[in-house]
Design an enzyme around this catalytic site. Structure first.
Site, PDB file in Angstrom:
ATOM      1  CB  SER A 197      41.847  43.070  42.606  1.00 48.72           C
ATOM      2  OG  SER A 197      43.115  43.447  42.104  1.00 48.72           O
ATOM      3  CE1 TYR A 206      39.170  40.955  44.361  1.00 48.79           C
ATOM      4  CE2 TYR A 206      37.987  41.515  42.357  1.00 48.79           C
ATOM      5  CZ  TYR A 206      38.111  41.591  43.724  1.00 48.79           C
ATOM      6  OH  TYR A 206      37.176  42.293  44.451  1.00 48.79           O
ATOM      7  N   GLY A 207      43.689  37.821  40.560  1.00 52.87           N
ATOM      8  CA  GLY A 207      44.188  37.174  39.342  1.00 52.87           C
ATOM      9  C   GLY A 207      44.443  35.686  39.427  1.00 52.87           C
ATOM     10  CB  CYS A 212      40.471  45.240  37.607  1.00 52.24           C
ATOM     11  SG  CYS A 212      41.018  43.591  38.070  1.00 52.24           S
ATOM     12  CG  ASN A 213      43.824  44.453  32.138  1.00 50.22           C
ATOM     13  OD1 ASN A 213      43.595  44.614  30.951  1.00 50.22           O
ATOM     14  ND2 ASN A 213      44.494  45.348  32.843  1.00 50.22           N
ATOM     15  CD  GLU A 260      47.724  45.605  45.980  1.00 48.35           C
ATOM     16  OE1 GLU A 260      47.456  46.035  47.109  1.00 48.35           O
ATOM     17  OE2 GLU A 260      47.089  45.938  44.954  1.00 48.35           O
ATOM     18  CB  THR A 269      45.245  48.407  36.264  1.00 53.60           C
ATOM     19  OG1 THR A 269      44.678  47.582  37.289  1.00 53.60           O
ATOM     20  CG2 THR A 269      44.295  48.487  35.090  1.00 53.60           C
ATOM     21  CG  HIS A 270      48.470  45.768  40.473  1.00 51.89           C
ATOM     22  ND1 HIS A 270      47.144  45.508  40.287  1.00 51.89           N
ATOM     23  CD2 HIS A 270      48.643  45.859  41.827  1.00 51.89           C
ATOM     24  CE1 HIS A 270      46.528  45.426  41.470  1.00 51.89           C
ATOM     25  NE2 HIS A 270      47.428  45.634  42.416  1.00 51.89           N
TER      26      HIS A 270
END
Ligand code: DGL
Length: 275
Positions: free
Chosen positions: A11, A42-43, A73-74, A155, A189-190
């Site tokens: 994302s 997206y989460g 991306c989980n 981000e 993944t962040h």
């Protein structure tokens, strides 16, 4: 031998943590990365929206002729891996959850208390507890915690910063204490980008990193499908984003810069994907 790109996407910039692991583990592979920076995060979005975005990214990847699609991306992995494998049966699709669940099942004793840190969407699907329990039914103490403020802060590059530390404490102090957590799974993944903060604030808690386990799964798939790149191939990685901000470029620098070999990262055009 297959010298085509491995397509990796997320994302936003989080998937770059997987890219970094793939680059370290498989230095001959070429990576084509796409971060949907215009539409991150997206989460907190509805699964239907995430599926629509995933199909757009899949089409982009297919048009670039990638040999494999890696959802780094989980959130995507929890709701829309199937739409990709259904639409592109000839292209192996790798996600984050299955490989990470395997490592949890392998490394952790049944009595351990596992904390899954993820986005709201990943938590709501319960894919992690389900996948771990399928592999290890006697693993009973699995707790989940959605940490929606982590991604926007990361981000923005607010990482090595007291605001991030406070946010971590806000989400996790009670969660860890009340559930007597031994292991935290970085199921977004962040989050590996805040692993140093987590280690400092909660020393002694084991961390399992979904970005790294995804890279391990990529290696297994390369072997399985006979898709390894030629050993003589030179590094050539390409990064795309739907919004080319200074942040994106800074994050590529921060996450992927190789002091020994600065030429390893090669930028190309950065496109937007439209509906
Ligand atoms: N990096 C992503 C994950 O692994 C998603 C973050 C987001 O867009 O909310 O879940």
């Amino acid at each position: 031998m297959d010298n085509r790109f491995i397509g990796v996407f997320d994302s936003g910039i989080g998937g770059l943590t997987s890219v970094s692991c793939i680059m370290d583990m498989f230095p001959n592979e070429r990576i084509l990365f796409f971060g949907d920076t215009a539409r991150t995060p997206y989460g907190s979005k509805a699964p239907e929206t995430i599926r629509r975005f995933t199909l757009q990214i899949g089409e982009f990847m297919k048009n670039k002729n990638v040999k494999m699609m890696v959802a780094a991306c989980n959130t995507i992995s929890s709701v829309s891996l199937d739409v990709l494998s259904d639409k592109y049966p000839g292209i192996p699709v790798i996600g984050t959850i299955e490989p990470t669940a395997h490592v949890v099942a392998k490394k952790c004793d049944p009595g351990e208390h596992i904390g899954i840190l993820a986005t709201k969407t990943t938590v709501a699907t319960e894919m992690y507890p389900k996948s771990i329990k399928e592999l290890k039914p006697d693993m009973e103490n699995i707790y989940q915690k959605a940490c929606p403020a982590f991604v926007p802060l990361i981000e923005e590059g607010i990482i090595d910063n007291p605001i991030m530390d406070q946010t971590i404490r806000y989400y996790l102090d009670d969660f860890i204490r009340e559930n007597e957590i031994d292991t935290l799974v970085l199921a977004c993944t962040h989050y590996p980008l805040i692993a140093p903060n987590l280690k400092r604030i909660y020393p002694g808690i084991r961390l399992i990193n979904s970005s790294k386990e995804t890279a391990v799964a990529v290696g297994m798939a390369l072997e399985k499908y006979g898709m390894n790149a030629d050993e003589t191939q030179t590094h050539e990685n390409t990064f795309y984003a739907s919004d080319l901000s200074e942040n994106f470029v800074d994050m590529i620098d921060l996450i992927l810069k190789d002091e020994q070999d600065p030429g390893r990262i090669r930028f190309k055009n950065l496109d937007a994907i439209s509906d």
